[in-house]
Structure formats: C-alpha cells, structure tokens
Enzyme design. Structure first.
Site, PDB file in Angstrom:
ATOM      1  N   ASP A  39       0.828  -1.198   0.000  1.00  0.00           N
ATOM      2  CA  ASP A  39       0.000   0.000   0.000  1.00  0.00           C
ATOM      3  C   ASP A  39       0.868   1.256   0.000  1.00  0.00           C
ATOM      4  OD1 ASP A  39      -2.346  -1.388   0.007  1.00  0.00           O
ATOM      5  OD2 ASP A  39      -2.711  -1.211   2.152  1.00  0.00           O
ATOM      6  N   LYS A  61      -3.836   2.952  -2.669  1.00  0.00           N
ATOM      7  CA  LYS A  61      -5.027   3.714  -3.011  1.00  0.00           C
ATOM      8  C   LYS A  61      -4.892   5.127  -2.472  1.00  0.00           C
ATOM      9  CE  LYS A  61      -8.151  -0.291  -2.667  1.00  0.00           C
ATOM     10  NZ  LYS A  61      -7.466  -1.219  -1.780  1.00  0.00           N
ATOM     11  N   MET A 175      -8.903   8.098   9.367  1.00  0.00           N
ATOM     12  CA  MET A 175      -9.162   8.523   7.991  1.00  0.00           C
ATOM     13  C   MET A 175     -10.333   9.505   7.910  1.00  0.00           C
ATOM     14  SD  MET A 175      -8.729   4.729   6.258  1.00  0.00           S
ATOM     15  CE  MET A 175      -9.876   3.977   7.413  1.00  0.00           C
TER      16      MET A 175
END
Length: 490
Positions: A39, A61, A175
């Site tokens: 990631d 991502k 997040m």
C-alpha cells in the site's frame, strides 16, 4: 531459497510507520517473499527489506484514485499464489483494522489459496500513544471506540454518529480529515460536549508528525488554521488532556546530516522526540598539496570539529603523519573522532570553546596548524596571535545552505517544542531560508513560543543578532550538554 510446493499469501501488517514497530515475523516474511503487494504510505526502509529480485507491486489507493480496485487486488493475490510463489500483502497498521484484510482473506479462501494473517501494530492505538494520548486511563476512560471517518452518507452500514456521541469513553476516528466537519457536527448534535478535549494527529510516527489540540467545538476551525492534511487521526475524550504530560517534547535538530544519526540517538536516549532538519551542509574543500610539510613543521595540529577530523583522516598518508604529531581538539566529540581512528590527543581544553582552546594552546606551542572550517571563529586565531603563537590555517570544508526538504517542512509546518542550535551558521541559514520561503514572521512566532537552546556563547550571540531570544546555554558546550541543560530546565 527453495520454493515450497504451491503458493501461499501472508496478509501482513506493517504497523503505524516506524520500521522499528514492525513485528519480527513481518520482517522475516518480507525477506523471504517472492512477490510483495504494498500500500501507499509505507516506509521505504520496510520495503527495502524485500529480497533481491522480489517482484514489488504498488497497489496503493489514494482518495478518489485507485491504482487497482479491491477486486483486482484480490485477483492478483490469487494469480501470484497459483504461480506457486510466496506472496506478502503488506498493509499499514493491522490488516484487519479497516485494512480490507478480511475481504482479501475471503477471496483467497474461496479460491482455495492458503493464507495467514500477521497482525500489525494498529495506528488506532499506537498513533495516539506516540503523541502521549492513552486511549484508556484509570479514572479517565475505561473504554474506547474505533471508527472510520471517511464513509460517505447513505451506505447501508452508515455510522450513527449521534449514537457514538452517547457511548462515552474515548473515540478514535481513522481517515476522517475529509469529513471532519460533518463528523464533529454529528457528535455535537448527539450530545457530546463542545468542551470535550480533542486532538488531531497528522502523519503519526513519521518525522513529519504534528499534534493539534483543541476542544471538540473548536477542532474543525483549528484544523483549518493549521492546514491539517491526511492521513490524520482524530481522538475525542478527556484522555487528550494527558498528552501535555505524557508526550515526549519534540526537538528540532538543525545540525548537518552527517551528525543526524548520532544526534537522534542522543536525543531519544534523553527523552526527546527528534525532528532532524539540517539547515547547513558541509562542502569539502581540496587539500593543499603541501599539507604534509605543514603538518611536519607544526608543533601542534589542532582540530576544531569531528567533521574536520573525519575529512582529514580519509587520506591514509595524512593519518600516518598525524600519528607522529601532537594533536589538540576543541572538545570530547572531536577527540573521540580521532581516538576511534587510532590517534591520541594531547590537548583538550577544560572549556570547550575557541577561547578555551586558545588559552590551552598558547603557553605550550610556538607553531600551530589549524585544520578547520572556512567559517571558523576568528577569536581562536586572534588570541593565539596576541600570545605570539604562529598560526597556520587550512580550511578543510565550507558551510552552505542545506537545501534539505525537511528544513522547508519544519519552517512551513513544523511546531517543535524546542529548537536546538549547534552553531551560528545553523541559525543564520534557518532564518535566511524562512525569508526565501516567505515564512519569516511565522517562524519568528514559533521560535518565540518554543524553547531556544544554543550550544555556546558564539551561537547565542548570532541568534540574538538575528533577533531570536535564547533560553539556555549549557555549561559544557557539547550537544549532549545542551540537551541535559534543556531537560534540567523543563
């Protein structure tokens, strides 16, 4: 390495960002892997553990932009395992804490691929801990809730933020920067007091970590003022108030990169959290052709920095000449650099300064050779010449602006508790770079609100010339002495 019969996938957690917080098992698997799917936001050091020849596939991502969809990542894991390879799926934090590790595990199980989960240190607990915020604390909070903060409204499993507000305890929101205002508004509507302490921790466990603390009612506005960026974690609850006492003080270290590792170890040992942001760099200068003859003519060869000693001793011929010379140094760190290379030092002054060194040399020697920086203090030469000592000076290196991006980050966004200046040049170049970036006034405000330490009187004098208040100067003019003095005063 021999390939096992049939492939296997390991869903591996890489922790919150610090390579030292990765498990031993995760490190071993990285070293053995033939394929690594990783990631974004993972440490380059951790990725560097991969074996030579391993296939490295970036599947990271970004908000609104995916290199591969989750379904494509699942298919790729199955494909690589069916090729009979050892596959590591490397994820930040823990694979099963908002890491979609469960989805990948289900896809592997459906395809009949053996897999194993290797837990990681989750950022939900470790990032607050690193900022001095325990998610539970006796008498303050006996429970904590971890949620994701970036889910869009309208989903079947949409969070009930107003219900979360009534749960109590500590709330950790991962997040959640993009939807911070909406999430905070929902908590307030649900009855959470606007006076509840709240903190945003940006880029936790990285050199660029920042902590922004406010009340829940003010945290959105403070986030705008401080331009908080993703990734950042929101912590809501009375435990936030403990950070002032539990968080290690951050110290900006402005000395050059070649002293960085050493400085970081010393700072951590003394309980500080170092932010390395060199404001100067060393430029090596060519050695004069007649330097061997000048060494032989001198009664004493003087080094005023460990950097100078390291530069001069790279030449084997000079190193041999120094073995037959009387050597002097300005302080213990420079002496150590010489002793480490098999040399003995005859003179180290009681006061680690240019003046102290000059007073130690003047009664004993008639001819001294100074091997030092082109920006060395004139005081040393002036005192020696007044004492009728013949001074020969060779500049081994010069000092230039570092052009280090870490310095720009410190000036623009950093909020250290302490600024540690090891020379007048570190101060001068910091202010000059801030001026170039259009941030001088902001930097002056931050310096005014922080502890400012100078390694010795010349550094203090330069800071004061620049209009910067100096809070402490150690009695021993060494980096360790400066940190000891800072710690004593806090």
């Amino acid at each position: 390495m021999e390939r096992s019969e049939g492939g296997k996938v390991w869903l591996v957690g890489a922790g919150p960002g610090d390579p030292q917080l990765v498990t031993l098992k995760a490190k071993r698997l990285m070293e053995e892997a033939e394929v690594v799917l990783f990631d974004r936001l993972l440490s380059s050091e951790v990725l560097g553990w991969a074996a030579e020849g391993a296939e490295m596939i970036d599947v990271g991502k970004l908000p609104g932009r995916h290199k591969l969809s989750q379904e494509e990542i699942n298919d790729l894991l199955v494909e690589k395992a069916r090729e009979g390879k050892r596959v590591v799926r490397l994820k930040g934090g823990d694979p099963f804490v908002f890491g979609r590790g469960g989805e990948e595990g289900l896809a592997l199980a459906a395809a009949g691929i053996p897999f194993e989960v290797v837990p990681g240190v989750t950022s939900a607990i470790s990032v607050p801990a690193g900022a001095g915020i325990p998610v539970t604390h006796r008498g303050v909070a006996t429970a904590f809730t971890v949620v994701t903060g970036h889910e869009e409204p309208g989903k079947d499993d949409e969070l009930d933020w107003e219900a979360l507000a009534r749960v109590g305890g500590t709330l950790v929101v991962l997040m959640g920067v993009s939807r911070l205002a909406d999430n905070v508004s929902a908590l307030l509507r649900g009855g959470r007091s606007p006076k509840t302490p709240a903190a945003l921790i940006e880029k936790g466990w990285s050199p660029e970590e920042r902590l922004v603390v406010a009340s829940l009612g003010d945290i959105v506005e403070r986030a705008k003022e401080e331009d908080v960026e993703s990734p950042a974690i929101l912590v809501v609850g009375d435990v936030v108030g403990l950070s002032e006492r539990l968080r290690p003080p951050t110290i900006a270290i402005l000395r050059p990169d070649n002293r960085g590792d050493e400085s970081e170890k010393v700072a951590r040992k003394m309980g500080f959290r170092p932010v390395l942001a060199p404001s100067i760099a060393f430029l090596e200068l060519p050695l004069p052709c007649d330097l061997p003859e000048r060494i032989k003519r001198a009664d004493c060869v003087v080094f005023t920095s460990a950097t100078g000693a390291e530069i001069a001793l790279r030449d084997p011929g000079l190193a041999d000449l120094f073995k037959g010379s009387v050597l002097a140094t300005i302080g213990p760190r420079t002496e150590e650099a010489l002793v480490e290379r098999g040399l003995s030092v005859a003179v180290v002054p009681e006061s680690y300064s240019s003046r102290g060194l000059a007073l130690a040399l003047a009664p004993r020697f008639k001819k001294v050779l100074l091997l030092r920086s082109a920006r060395g203090s004139p005081e040393l030469v002036e005192i020696l010449e007044v004492a009728a000592v013949e001074v020969d000076e060779v500049h081994l290196y010069d000092i230039a602006p570092s052009e280090d991006p870490k310095l720009d980050w410190l000036i623009r966004r950093g909020t250290p508790d302490i600024y540690a200046f090891t020379s007048g040049s570190t101060a001068k170049n910091l202010m000059e770079r801030a001026r170039e970036l259009g941030c001088e006034e902001d930097l002056r405000d931050k310096l005014a609100g922080a502890t400012v330490a100078a390694i010795g009187p010349p550094t203090k004098a330069e800071l004061e010339r620049l209009g910067v208040r100096v809070d402490c100067v150690p009695e021993r003019f060494t980096f360790e002495g400066m940190l000891e003095e800072i710690r004593r005063r806090r």
